[in-house]
Design an enzyme around this catalytic site. Structure first.
Site, mmCIF file in Angstrom:
data_model
loop_
_atom_site.group_PDB
_atom_site.id
_atom_site.type_symbol
_atom_site.label_atom_id
_atom_site.label_comp_id
_atom_site.label_asym_id
_atom_site.label_seq_id
_atom_site.Cartn_x
_atom_site.Cartn_y
_atom_site.Cartn_z
ATOM 1 C CB CYS A 78 -0.962 -0.055 1.199
ATOM 2 S SG CYS A 78 -2.354 1.068 1.045
ATOM 3 C CG HIS B 132 -3.448 -3.611 3.482
ATOM 4 N ND1 HIS B 132 -2.448 -2.942 4.124
ATOM 5 C CD2 HIS B 132 -4.160 -2.668 2.823
ATOM 6 C CE1 HIS B 132 -2.546 -1.639 3.874
ATOM 7 N NE2 HIS B 132 -3.580 -1.442 3.080
ATOM 8 C CD GLU C 187 -0.901 -5.582 6.039
ATOM 9 O OE1 GLU C 187 -0.539 -6.158 4.994
ATOM 10 O OE2 GLU C 187 -1.308 -4.398 6.060
#
Lengths: 755, 233
Positions: free
Chosen positions: B86, B203, B205
């Site tokens: 990002c 993302h 994560e």
């Protein structure tokens, strides 16, 4: 100093209050003193019209650790050594003047309230009300507010997990922007906001001080204002980047033992933050405005003290630790400076270098006069409450499909995805149930627990019956949490009302608060924090009385959480809770979205049976915890047909049922649909409380019936999950895709002005 | 092996990356403040998401001048594995470690939503645990993620197989409806020519546990670990 009525108006003080000030000081106040008193005695800071009422609200439970007013936000214990900190606040008036910055700084303010206490903010939620989107100004307000919330919240990296948006004519030009923040901390990490310890230092950290926001508390939030005034200079401008740095720096500071307290600067800026922390600590203070870093030249002490520049924190630092505190803030590239010290004489001394510009006892500043305005039941109330359903024609079967589609696409009911997808709702890796369900669910890292969060309001019900409306808002919020499998735990509230000096408005305020208090007692829920926003007056008078309830609940095991979506082919669908009744006024049409949309009427009288409500909630919670329930959706707004449609859309699977016109309870507690002479519109679109649409596997039914019998809660069979159609035999027959298109498309169309 | 997670002022995915790498997958991970001037001891550098310096200028335009970025460049030049997520992707483009730019979304709104990514290249250090054509369900959360590069650069990216992820449907079809921001060629993630620097808008994560809706992001961290073990073993 020669004080005129105009001078007093400017600081929103009355002549009687001015008399009290002279009495308290033993002399006339200076200009700075008058400004300070005006702000602290304003409704926004001093709650002078609402404090006696707020005492009606229960605020204790075995979990409550910090009650309203004690600190910046309320605190509840969730076990495992963790506490939850929660507060909701309004930013209505700034948002009416400048929607983007008004809403953005609303987020900034509520987030500061949470990390000021040493808790890490982990969730935001908001409750918004606007006028109809058919008017261009309302679209400007709505889009601006949403953009402001997104811009500020996304930059902070705090998930915005949901909330609500509603539309009604009364909010035209006076939108409601209520923002909630929830934080989490280890029990021992909480920081107080009170100053103490003579000789300890006052440090100011964060942004430089400018002229923005002067008169925010006394001017914008504490009186009504005409349409032509240029008020934009009284709205502050936010800097979320600096706020993010402040969060990290302050949380790091909270883990040290270098400070005795921390307090953010909000309404009335340095004035209220310094005085409130001195008042809480029972001490005095001495501060020098020349030491306050400024972003503009030639600011007067008055301006420095009352500026509402954002992203500033007051730190009460133990003597001798100021260099360490400064070094910590330097690391985060945030300016910090000593501006004064704590004294022991109970006086607030404001100086400009050598010259003392204000010297007032803290006790005088922190004890505004309290008013119990006169209340009068509005003369029109009886008229709007009287509603005879026979005065409007019932639906014909062929009208059911189009009516449902129309309701699904009406902005009050339609999907709010167009808004919440602009908010980061997943950062922090805790979001288990995302926006769009009855409540958001967050897991608590390091434990098996989960937190459910919701905000609810119903201005229309509160307009039709302030007391019952107040009861229902609390009941519905609790029901939403229970539908997600959580035990409701605590409330934060925002009371949005008109001008309390009008007797009818004060009546609404008083009755709503009584209703909220009644429901809180019945459901055993404490109110741990909140805020009051009065003087919400639009062109045509006061807004609907709109108390907003923010509520947090606890799941012992987050993996048991329940959502609104239908899951699998063949699951059975039931209505849990109140069944239809032909009793007068119980048809659910009064105050319904349907009645307003199809017949243009805002009439009738909402009702609720609190004892049944409590049993329904206990019953559902037990069933969810036993693993018997595959979906649960609160059946209120839009009625039964809308609720079923929403569960279908969320699960992308159809429904087939045979609700005919009456649901009658059978002796064994399970009910069957039988036809009778109840109205069709009432069955499909009537809004009643204490009802939940649930789905379950066939094999779970026996166990579920046992639980419903134990709680004496009616259970009515509605149909089965499956297929790609929404079918209620004889009345509704729609492809799911069609319903979905209406529901998803309603808000984007309205927001772009193409409704 | 050890991951170093760079923290710029305004970064917020640092904690989520640490959680996914350390708490979920049991890997070693440290935070690296942006003023650090050494990356000694780290095997993979993560530039996480957030709003570095508030992104008041072009996203990532200021962060790329942070002291640590000179080291990140050196680390990347010497073959070290770098992943920018990002805001990290935006910073890598600003720093010239990856080609192209990330424009505001074509609809001019911030978007947070689940997307599907088709794995286009499974020979990179970041995707060796995937099979080509596999679809990963991972969320996005950005305003400026609309990948743009001139025609020649795009050609080069395609012919060198530098496009690692493309926005797709759940059934791996590349359609404009599956593209959440207007990115050219539905590009969601690319590597540099050498293949050791990845930038991606979604993302991973956040897709680290079933309870959060997906575990599809973990394969990226696992691939990096495996790559490292293969290289050092």
């Amino acid at each position: 100093m020669n004080i005129t009525k105009e001078d007093l108006d400017k600081v929103a003080l009355s002549e009687e209050e001015y008399g009290l000030i002279i009495q308290g000081l033993g002399r006339e106040p200076t200009e700075v003193e008058l400004g300070i008193l005006g702000s602290l005695w304003s409704e926004h800071c001093g709650y002078k019209h609402s404090k006696p009422l707020l005492k009606l609200l229960p605020s204790k439970s075995k979990r409550v650790m910090v009650e309203p007013g004690e600190e910046n936000a309320g605190v509840v214990d969730i076990g495992d050594g963790l506490v939850v900190v929660m507060k909701m606040e309004s930013h209505n008036h700034p948002s009416a003047v400048e929607p983007f910055q008004g809403a953005a700084t609303g987020i900034g303010g509520i987030v500061r309230d949470i990390f000021t206490m040493g808790a890490r903010p982990i969730a935001l939620m908001n409750s918004l009300c606007f006028g109809p989107l058919s008017q261009v100004h309302n679209r400007y307000l709505c889009n601006g507010v949403v953009d402001g919330i997104a811009a500020y919240g996304n930059c902070l990296g705090i998930p915005n997990v949901g909330g609500e948006i509603s539309f009604s004519e009364c909010y035209s030009t006076n939108p409601l922007v209520n923002v909630l923040c929830l934080g989490i901390a280890h029990e021992g990490e909480l920081v107080s906001s009170s100053a103490g310890g003579e000789g300890n230092l006052l440090m100011l950290a964060g942004a430089d001080t400018g002229r923005d926001g002067i008169y925010g508390a006394s001017g914008l939030a504490s009186r009504t204002f005409g349409g032509d005034q240029e008020l934009r200079p009284t709205v502050q401008v936010g800097n979320p980047f600096l706020e993010k740095l402040l969060i990290e720096a302050c949380l790091e500071l909270a883990r040290t033992d270098w400070i005795v307290g921390m307090q953010d600067l909000g309404a009335a800026g340095l004035t209220s933050s310094a005085i409130e922390s001195a008042a809480k600590g029972g001490c005095g203070l001495d501060l020098d405005v020349l030491k306050v870093p400024r972003r503009e030249e030639n600011m007067t002490p008055y301006e420095v003290m009352l500026s509402e520049s954002q992203e500033r924190m007051l730190l009460i630092v133990k003597k001798g630790y100021q260099d360490r505190v400064k070094a910590l803030f330097d690391h985060w590239e945030v300016p910090s400076v000593v501006i004064g010290q704590v004294t022991g004489d109970g006086m607030a001394v404001i100086r400009e270098g050598e010259e003392i510009t204000a010297e007032v006892p803290v006790s005088l500043l922190s004890s505004p006069p309290l008013y119990r305005p006169r209340a009068r039941k509005p003369s029109w109330l009886g008229e709007v409450q009287s509603f005879d359903a026979r005065s409007v024609p019932d639906l014909k079967p062929r009208q059911c499909n189009p009516t449902l589609l129309q309701l699904l696409s009406s902005p009050n009911i339609a999907s709010k995805e167009a808004v919440y997808r602009q908010y980061d709702h997943q950062v922090m890796n805790n979001s288990v149930v995302l926006p769009g369900s009855d409540a958001a669910v967050l897991r608590v890292k390091g434990t098996r627990k989960g937190l459910a969060l919701t905000t609810d309001s119903n201005g229309k019900y509160c307009y039709l019956d302030p007391f019952v409306g107040g009861v229902i808002v609390v009941a519905e919020a609790a029901r939403n949490l229970v539908c997600s499998g959580a035990e409701p735990m605590a409330i934060t509230d925002c009371l949005n009302f008109g001008d309390p000096e009008k007797k009818e408005v004060y009546y609404q305020l008083r009755e709503c608060v009584k209703g909220i208090a009644r429901a809180c007692r019945e459901l055993q829920l404490p109110v741990i924090s909140g805020n009051v926003s009065l003087y919400n007056e639009a062109r045509d008078g006061a807004i609907y009385p709109t108390p907003v309830i923010g509520m947090v609940g606890l799941l012992d095991d987050v993996s048991t959480c329940c959502t609104t979506s239908f899951k699998d082919e063949g699951d059975l669908v039931f209505l849990l809770g109140e069944v239809l009744s032909r009793d007068e006024g119980r048809d659910g049409l009064g105050g319904s979205e349907y009645l307003e949309m199809s017949h243009g009427l805002v009439r009738g009288r909402p009702s609720i049976d609190l004892a049944l409500e409590r049993r329904v909630q206990r019953c559902l919670l037990e069933a969810i915890r036993a693993g018997l329930v595959k979906s649960a959706h609160d059946c209120s707004h839009g009625g039964l047909a809308v609720t079923i449609a929403e569960s279908c859309i969320a699960g992308n699977i159809g429904f087939r049922g045979g609700i005919s016109c009456r649901l009658e309870e059978q002796p064994e507690g399970e009910t069957k649909a039988t036809s009778a002479d109840v109205r069709l519109d009432s069955v499909l679109f009537g809004e009643r409380q204490s009802r939940i649409v649930i789905s379950l596997t066939r094999s779970a039914l026996v166990k579920l019936s046992r639980i419903t019998r134990k709680w004496r809660v009616p259970l009515a069979f509605l149909g089965e999950v499956g297929g790609q159609y929404l079918v209620v035999e004889g009345y509704l027959d729609l492809p799911l895709a069609r319903a979905k298109k209406s529901w998803k498309g309603g808000l984007p169309r309205a927001l772009s002005g193409n409704a | 092996m050890k991951f170093g997670i760079v923290v710029f002022p305004g970064t917020w995915s640092d904690r989520d990356c640490h959680y996914a790498i350390h708490d979920v997958l049991g890997g070693g991970a440290d935070y690296i403040w942006h003023k650090e001037t050494s990356l000694f001891g780290y095997d993979c550098v993560v530039l996480p998401g957030g709003f570095s310096y508030g992104d008041y200028l072009r996203a990532g335009a200021i962060a790329r001048f942070s002291p640590v970025m000179r080291e990140v460049e050196r680390f990347a030049m010497s073959g070290g594995v770098v992943i920018g997520i990002c805001n990290g992707f935006q910073i890598l483009c600003e720093a010239g470690l990856l080609p192209g730019v990330l424009l505001p979304a074509d609809h001019l709104q911030y978007r947070c939503q689940w997307v599907n990514l088709r794995v286009e290249n499974n020979s990179s250090p970041f995707t060796s645990g995937c099979h080509k054509g596999q679809v990963l369900k991972i969320p996005i959360s950005h305003y400026e993620g609309n990948y743009y590069a001139d025609e020649a650069t795009l050609q080069e990216l395609e012919s060198n197989e530098q496009v690692v992820f493309r926005y797709s449907t759940a059934s791996a079809r590349i359609t404009s409806a599956a593209n959440p921001n207007g990115s050219l060629h539905n590009i969601a993630g690319i590597v540099n020519r050498e293949g050791n620097v990845l930038g991606m808008m979604p993302h991973p994560e956040r897709a680290c546990e079933a309870i959060l809706g997906s575990t599809d992001g973990n394969v990226i961290w696992e691939s990096i670990v495996e790559y490292y073990q293969r290289r050092s073993g």
